[in-house]
Design an enzyme around this catalytic site. Structure first.
Site, short mmCIF file in Angstrom:
data_model
loop_
_atom_site.label_atom_id
_atom_site.label_comp_id
_atom_site.label_asym_id
_atom_site.label_seq_id
_atom_site.Cartn_x
_atom_site.Cartn_y
_atom_site.Cartn_z
N TYR A 55 0.66 -7.15 -1.78
CA TYR A 55 -1.22 -6.58 -0.64
C TYR A 55 -0.56 -5.22 -1.37
O TYR A 55 -1.20 -4.98 -2.00
CB TYR A 55 -0.46 -7.31 -0.06
CG TYR A 55 -1.23 -6.11 0.92
CD1 TYR A 55 -2.60 -6.76 1.43
CD2 TYR A 55 -1.16 -5.26 1.46
CE1 TYR A 55 -3.39 -5.75 2.04
CE2 TYR A 55 -2.17 -4.41 2.39
CZ TYR A 55 -3.11 -5.25 3.08
OH TYR A 55 -4.01 -4.55 3.64
N LYS A 59 -3.92 -3.98 -3.66
CA LYS A 59 -4.32 -2.34 -3.20
C LYS A 59 -4.16 -1.92 -4.17
O LYS A 59 -5.47 -0.97 -4.13
CB LYS A 59 -4.22 -2.41 -1.07
CG LYS A 59 -4.74 -2.80 -0.09
CD LYS A 59 -6.42 -3.23 -0.24
CE LYS A 59 -6.14 -4.01 1.53
NZ LYS A 59 -7.95 -3.95 1.69
N PRO A 82 -5.99 2.70 6.19
CA PRO A 82 -5.47 3.15 7.31
C PRO A 82 -3.38 2.71 7.21
O PRO A 82 -3.31 1.62 5.75
CB PRO A 82 -6.12 1.40 8.39
CG PRO A 82 -7.00 1.18 6.86
CD PRO A 82 -6.95 1.93 5.93
N VAL A 85 -2.16 -1.92 10.93
CA VAL A 85 -3.81 -1.51 11.61
C VAL A 85 -3.59 -2.91 13.13
O VAL A 85 -2.64 -3.93 12.60
CB VAL A 85 -4.98 -2.31 10.67
CG1 VAL A 85 -6.17 -2.21 12.30
CG2 VAL A 85 -5.39 -1.41 9.76
#
Length: 170
Positions: A55, A59, A82, A85
């Site tokens: 991940y 990203k 962020p 979350v």
């Protein structure tokens, strides 16, 4: 990339706000020597590959490519990064973040990570995106995070709130 290329073609788009992640910032070999991490830092893709952090790898690669396309095209890009979350779901299916917490709650994993992580409420993430779009002075990468907690503290909070669940304990 399709969105950015379409914005370049349209020529009327004033700004693009991209949702990335703190995962594109925090995974690096030297993370213990840097305090605090900030928007200038990037996750190391080799580190991500070594530890199967796909991940974070995705990203990081996607955000770097977005910056490259934006810079080449003259697009005003602002990126919101962020942290973890939390809050009510906006989509009908659980997010990857909620799925991870569910794994800890339902006992489907044997242990939680020995690390602290930043958390941010979805309402704050939405507000950050609106501000990134509307405020002329918004620029670059913007970390969006609120509280930092060690996973052991999060697990203890979940155990006290849901004592009948088989919550992971190590």
């Amino acid at each position: 990339m399709n969105v950015l290329k379409s914005c370049k073609k349209a020529k009327s788009v004033k700004r693009v706000v991209l949702t990335s992640s703190c995962s594109s910032i925090r995974y690096r070999y030297d993370v213990q020597q840097i305090d605090p991490l900030n928007e200038s830092h990037w996750s190391d893709t080799e580190y991500c590959k070594q530890y199967n952090l796909w991940y974070a790898y995705a990203k990081t690669v996607a955000e770097k490519e977005a910056w490259s396309v934006a810079n080449e095209s003259g697009i005003n890009l602002v990126v919101v990064n962020p942290s973890y979350v939390v809050g009510p779901l906006l989509a009908p299916q659980p997010t990857s973040t909620i799925q991870k917490i569910l794994e800890y709650v339902n006992g489907s994993v044997e242990e939680y990570p020995n690390m602290a992580v930043g958390f941010v409420h979805i309402d704050d993430v939405v507000a950050a995106h609106i501000l990134a779009m509307e405020k002329k002075e918004a620029a670059g990468r913007l970390i969006c995070s609120s509280t930092v907690a060690h996973w052991s503290d999060v697990i203890q909070m979940l155990k006290s709130k849901y004592p009948s669940y088989p919550i992971v304990d190590k």
